[in-house]
Scaffold this motif. Sequence first.
Motif: not given
Length: 122
Positions: A68-72, A78-93
Amino acid sequence: MKLLLGIGGSDDSLRALERTVARVAETGDDLTVAILRNPATEADPEGIERRARDVLDDAGVAASIRHLDGDPGSRLVELAEGEGFDRIVLGGGETSPMGKIKLGSIAEFVLLNSHVSVTLVR
């Protein structure tokens, strides 16, 4: 479940990669790995992709990998909402000495702006 894992080369995101791939190996969820340019690290996207492919291959998990290019944060949402993903997973905190979670800028943006459920892996 259709999962979108965002990784940018930080220790947190690589830990999230390993844990998420292990879980997908058990559940059979549909996984897409999104490689982001994280301004907080100097990791190059090709190196991150090699690491992701190694982890996926070791676990016997098939997943698509996208850059993904641009603002991460924006691009991930945008990708998650535009392509119907159920969940975003991130390393966090990181946990502060007082026990509070300190979020990176990408994780904070995604948590505050996503209409898709977000899981932080610590």
